[in-house]
Design a protein around this motif. Structure first.
Motif, PDB file in Angstrom:
ATOM      1  N   HIS A  64       1.890  45.343  13.104  1.00 36.18           N
ATOM      2  CA  HIS A  64       3.111  45.715  13.825  1.00 36.18           C
ATOM      3  C   HIS A  64       3.102  47.167  14.297  1.00 36.18           C
ATOM      4  CE1 HIS A  64       5.507  42.021  13.361  1.00 36.18           C
ATOM      5  NE2 HIS A  64       4.777  41.840  12.279  1.00 36.18           N
ATOM      6  N   VAL A  68       2.635  42.651  19.374  1.00 35.92           N
ATOM      7  CA  VAL A  68       2.333  41.402  18.670  1.00 35.92           C
ATOM      8  C   VAL A  68       2.568  40.264  19.656  1.00 35.92           C
ATOM      9  CG1 VAL A  68       2.944  39.877  16.760  1.00 35.92           C
ATOM     10  CG2 VAL A  68       2.987  42.364  16.432  1.00 35.92           C
ATOM     11  N   LEU A  69       1.527  39.483  19.908  1.00 38.37           N
ATOM     12  CA  LEU A  69       1.647  38.401  20.882  1.00 38.37           C
ATOM     13  C   LEU A  69       2.531  37.284  20.345  1.00 38.37           C
ATOM     14  CD1 LEU A  69      -2.016  38.021  22.223  1.00 38.37           C
ATOM     15  CD2 LEU A  69      -0.172  39.469  23.086  1.00 38.37           C
ATOM     16  N   ASP A  70       3.279  36.664  21.254  1.00 35.96           N
ATOM     17  CA  ASP A  70       4.055  35.470  20.933  1.00 35.96           C
ATOM     18  C   ASP A  70       3.665  34.395  21.935  1.00 35.96           C
ATOM     19  OD1 ASP A  70       5.831  33.484  20.360  1.00 35.96           O
ATOM     20  OD2 ASP A  70       7.624  34.735  20.417  1.00 35.96           O
ATOM     21  N   LEU A  71       2.991  33.356  21.451  1.00 36.87           N
ATOM     22  CA  LEU A  71       2.464  32.308  22.321  1.00 36.87           C
ATOM     23  C   LEU A  71       3.327  31.053  22.310  1.00 36.87           C
ATOM     24  CD1 LEU A  71      -1.270  32.687  21.195  1.00 36.87           C
ATOM     25  CD2 LEU A  71      -0.195  33.700  23.208  1.00 36.87           C
ATOM     26  N   HIS A  72       4.489  31.107  21.681  1.00 36.53           N
ATOM     27  CA  HIS A  72       5.281  29.888  21.491  1.00 36.53           C
ATOM     28  C   HIS A  72       5.900  29.371  22.784  1.00 36.53           C
ATOM     29  CE1 HIS A  72       5.343  31.165  17.089  1.00 36.53           C
ATOM     30  NE2 HIS A  72       4.735  30.001  17.122  1.00 36.53           N
ATOM     31  N   HIS A  73       5.977  30.200  23.822  1.00 33.84           N
ATOM     32  CA  HIS A  73       6.448  29.682  25.104  1.00 33.84           C
ATOM     33  C   HIS A  73       5.364  28.864  25.805  1.00 33.84           C
ATOM     34  CE1 HIS A  73       4.217  33.296  26.176  1.00 33.84           C
ATOM     35  NE2 HIS A  73       4.174  32.874  27.428  1.00 33.84           N
ATOM     36  N   ARG A  77       2.503  25.391  18.707  1.00 36.14           N
ATOM     37  CA  ARG A  77       1.626  25.786  17.603  1.00 36.14           C
ATOM     38  C   ARG A  77       0.284  26.230  18.155  1.00 36.14           C
ATOM     39  NH1 ARG A  77       1.813  25.499  12.183  1.00 36.14           N
ATOM     40  NH2 ARG A  77      -0.070  25.121  10.966  1.00 36.14           N
ATOM     41  N   THR A  78      -0.221  27.360  17.664  1.00 35.88           N
ATOM     42  CA  THR A  78      -1.530  27.849  18.083  1.00 35.88           C
ATOM     43  C   THR A  78      -2.363  28.200  16.852  1.00 35.88           C
ATOM     44  OG1 THR A  78      -0.670  30.112  18.283  1.00 35.88           O
ATOM     45  CG2 THR A  78      -0.687  28.770  20.277  1.00 35.88           C
ATOM     46  N   GLY A 192      -0.875  36.514  17.148  1.00 38.48           N
ATOM     47  CA  GLY A 192       0.242  35.598  17.283  1.00 38.48           C
ATOM     48  C   GLY A 192       0.021  34.164  16.867  1.00 38.48           C
ATOM     49  N   ASP A 194      -0.225  30.732  14.683  1.00 38.25           N
ATOM     50  CA  ASP A 194       0.514  30.180  13.548  1.00 38.25           C
ATOM     51  C   ASP A 194      -0.415  29.844  12.384  1.00 38.25           C
ATOM     52  OD1 ASP A 194       3.204  29.865  14.869  1.00 38.25           O
ATOM     53  OD2 ASP A 194       1.983  28.641  16.215  1.00 38.25           O
ATOM     54  N   ARG A 230       1.408  32.489   7.611  1.00 39.69           N
ATOM     55  CA  ARG A 230       0.374  31.729   8.327  1.00 39.69           C
ATOM     56  C   ARG A 230      -0.226  30.652   7.432  1.00 39.69           C
ATOM     57  NH1 ARG A 230       2.489  35.802  11.097  1.00 39.69           N
ATOM     58  NH2 ARG A 230       1.490  36.238  13.103  1.00 39.69           N
TER      59      ARG A 230
END
Length: 440
Positions: A64, A68-73, A77-78, A192, A194, A230
Motif C-alpha cells: 500500500h 494497488v490494482l483492482d481488477l474486479h470490474h 475473480r483473478t 490485485g 484474489d 488471499r
C-alpha cells in the motif's frame, strides 16, 4: 514515533506493532527516514527475524506504499502466479495462456534476469517489436480485452519494495526469509489478485538451496497471503537441473511456443500443466485438481492456449508470425556447437546454476543490473538426471556469438555433470504443496 526507537526495539529482539511497521515504511517511502536508518532496521530484522504477523503487516504496508490494482470490474475473480526463479524457467509464457484460455484473466507483472536466473521480460523482448513497458491504462485495457498481459512493474506499484530491495542488495541483508517473503508478496498484493499460486524453486539452481529453507519461505508466503485475505497455493519444485531443454532468451521463447503447440519437453509440459491447474482450481474454474488439470490439457490440445499467446503478442506489438514459425522470427545465434559425451554412463547430476552461468558468460544474462544481453545465445540441454548416455552422444548444444566462446563454454558445461555406473533415480518435478484459503 521515532525511527531510532523502532530500530532499537527490533535490535533488542522485540516484536514491532502494526502501527510502528506501517509508520516506518510510510516514512521511508516518502524519504523522511534516510537510507542509513533503513539499513540499520534491515540488519536488525536480518539478525532478529520477524513473526508471521509482523511480516504480514510489513508486506501489506509495502503493497500500500503505492498504487494497488483492482481488477474486479474486469472479472469477479483473478489469480496471479509467481516463480522464485531458476534456470530454464519460462513457465509464465505457457501457464499464462493456459489459464487465460479459460476466461480467467491473468495480469502478470514480471521482472528481468540477474545472474544465473533468466527474466520473463528479457525473454519476451526476443520477439521483434514486443513491448513490455506498458502504461497503467494500456495494461488494464489489455486485461479487459484479451484477458492476458505480461509486462514490467510500474514505478507506482509497491515503491517501498523497490527502495528497500536496492538497499538490502547493498547492505548484505538480502538473505532474510521475512524480507524475501515480504518483497515477493508485496508485489503480488499490489497486483490485485484474489488468489496466488507460488512456484518456489529448490536446489542448486535456485535461491533456496535446501528443502527446509524452501518450505519455510513457502509456508511464510502462504500465511502472509491468507492474513491479507488471499487464497494461496505454494508448490515446491525442483531446480537441481534446468527446467525443459532450453536455457537462454530466444531459445526459451521458442521452447514455450513449441510447448503451446503440443511439442514441448515432457518435464516442462507437465510442470506448466500442474501450475496452471492449481491456478484454475483457485480461480474456481474446476472443483477438483484432476478436473482442473484435464481442463488445462484440453486448452493445450485444442490450441486455445496458443491462440491466447498469439493475441498477447499482437496486443503488445510483437511479430505474430513467431507463433507459426518461431525459428525464422526469433534471433538466431550464428555459431552452434554440439557437446558430446566423453564417456558412457548414467547422468547422476546437472548443476543447474552453472548451466545458467554458462549462458550469462555467453552474453545471454546479466552479471549486474543494467548489463545488455544477447537474446540469441543460449544452451540446449539434451538429457536429464537418470538418463543413460552413450559415449559420443550429444549432451548439450551451445548457441554462441563467436567461435572463441565455444571451447570455454564446453569445458564449463561438462563440469556441470556428475556420472554414475549404476542406474540413478530421476528427479521429481515437485516436492510439496502448501495450501490455505482466506475464504475457508
Amino acid at each position: 514515533m521515532r525511527a531510532v526507537d523502532i530500530i532499537a526495539k527490533k535490535r533488542d529482539g522485540h516484536e514491532l506493532t502494526d502501527a510502528e511497521i506501517e509508520w516506518f515504511i510510510q516514512h521511508y517511502t516518502d524519504d523522511t527516514i534516510p537510507d542509513y536508518q533503513a539499513a540499520a532496521w534491515a540488519m536488525a530484522v536480518f539478525f532478529r527475524g520477524m513473526t508471521p504477523r509482523e511480516t504480514a503487516t510489513l508486506t501489506r504496508a509495502m503493497a500500500h506504499s503505492g498504487a494497488v490494482l483492482d481488477l474486479h470490474h474486469i472479472a469477479p475473480r483473478t489469480v496471479d502466479k509467481h516463480s522464485s526463479g531458476g534456470v530454464g524457467d519460462k513457465t509464465t509464457l505457457v501457464v499464462g495462456p493456459l489459464v487465460a484460455a479459460s476466461g480467467l484473466p491473468v495480469a502478470k507483472m514480471s521482472g528481468r534476469g540477474l545472474s544465473f536466473t533468466g527474466g520473463t521480460l528479457d525473454k519476451l523482448e526476443s520477439i521483434p517489436g514486443f513491448r513490455v513497458g506498458l502504461t497503467h491504462e494500456e495494461f488494464m485495457r489489455q486485461v479487459a480485452e484479451i484477458g492476458l498481459v505480461v509486462a514490467g512493474q510500474t514505478a507506482d506499484l509497491a515503491p517501498a519494495d523497490g527502495k528497500l530491495y536496492a538497499l538490502r542488495d547493498a547492505t548484505a541483508t538480502v538473505d532474510s526469509i521475512p524480507l524475501i517473503a515480504s518483497s515477493i508478496m508485496s508485489k503480488k498484493l499490489a497486483g490485485g489478485a484474489d488468489a496466488i499460486v507460488l512456484d518456489v524453486k529448490v536446489g542448486n539452481g535456485a535461491f533456496m538451496q535446501t528443502l527446509e529453507a524452501a518450505r519455510e519461505l513457502a509456508t511464510l508466503m502462504v500465511e502472509i497471503g491468507v492474513r491479507n485475505g488471499r487464497d494461496m497455493t505454494a508448490l515446491i519444485s525442483d531446480m537441481n537441473q534446468p527446467l525443459g531443454a532450453a536455457v537462454g532468451n530466444a531459445v526459451e521463447v521458442q521452447e514455450a511456443i513449441e510447448t503451446l503447440q503440443g511439442n514441448g519437453p515432457r518435464d516442462f509440459t507437465e510442470h506448466c500443466l500442474t501450475v496452471a491447474a492449481h491456478m484454475l482450481l483457485l480461480g474456481e474454474k474446476a472443483e477438483t485438481f484432476d478436473a482442473a488439470y484435464a481442463l488445462a490439457e484440453d486448452f493445450l490440445r485444442t490450441g486455445k492456449a496458443l491462440e491466447k499467446f498469439k493475441q498477447m503478442v499482437a496486443a503488445q506489438g510483437g511479430d505474430v508470425r513467431v507463433v507459426e514459425t518461431p525459428a525464422t522470427i526469433l534471433p538466431q545465434a550464428p555459431i552452434k556447437a554440439v557437446v558430446q559425451a566423453p564417456q558412457a554412463g548414467y547422468i547422476a547430476g546437472i548443476k543447474a546454476r552453472d548451466v545458467g552461468m554458462a549462458v550469462v558468460l555467453l552474453g545471454g544474462g546479466r552479471e549486474k543490473k543494467g548489463d545488455p544481453i544477447d537474446h540469441a545465445v543460449g544452451v540446449l540441454v539434451h538429457h536429464k538426471v537418470g538418463d543413460f548416455v552413450e559415449r559420443g552422444e550429444p549432451l548439450f548444444t551451445i548457441l554462441a556469438r563467436t567461435e572463441e566462446q565455444i571451447a570455454p563454454t564446453q569445458e564449463r558445461l561438462l563440469a556441470t555433470l556428475s556420472w554414475s555406473d549404476t542406474p540413478v533415480e530421476p528427479l521429481p518435478l515437485f516436492y510439496d504443496t502448501i495450501q490455505a484459503r482466506a475464504s475457508a
